[in-house]
Write a protein that holds these residues in place. Structure first.
Motif: not given
Length: 116
Positions: A43-55
């Motif tokens: 259905v979908s699949g996506d990598p995430l940016q590194p955790s330091f970019t998270a809010s």
């Protein structure tokens, strides 16, 4: 039934890989994506940016609090997701075992809740 795979791995270990090792890892994911698509279950699949970019946002008692960067110090960080549509949990677990992250980290498998 739809299932989400939450992919957890060690960002520091990934960062210390050689270029050849990273290319091999990306190749494994491209092959996995192709297999999911060929079977018609992706259905979908996506990598995430590194955790330091998270809010992270919280609003206790209506007061907004924003926390930047990783909140918890853990060995594994959430690095990406997949959503697949398969007949049952056994099929979802079989696909999770084929995910490259299962060799390097953890694949959490969770059914999506159907609303309405």
């Amino acid at each position: 039934m739809k299932y989400m795979f939450l992919l957890y791995g060690n960002e520091a270990a990934f960062g210390s890989m050689t270029e050849d090792q990273r290319n091999q890892a990306f190749g494994a994911y491209m092959a996995y994506n192709s297999a999911l698509q060929a079977e018609g279950v992706m259905v979908s699949g996506d990598p995430l940016q590194p955790s330091f970019t998270a809010s992270r946002v919280r609003a206790p008692d209506g007061k907004t609090e924003i926390l930047n960067g990783p909140y918890a110090d853990t060995q594994e960080q959430l690095g990406g997701t997949y959503v697949i549509d398969v007949p049952d949990l056994d099929a979802a677990l079989a696909w999770a075992a084929r995910c490259p992250m299962s060799a390097w980290g953890t694949v959490e498998v969770r059914p999506l809740m159907v609303l309405g």
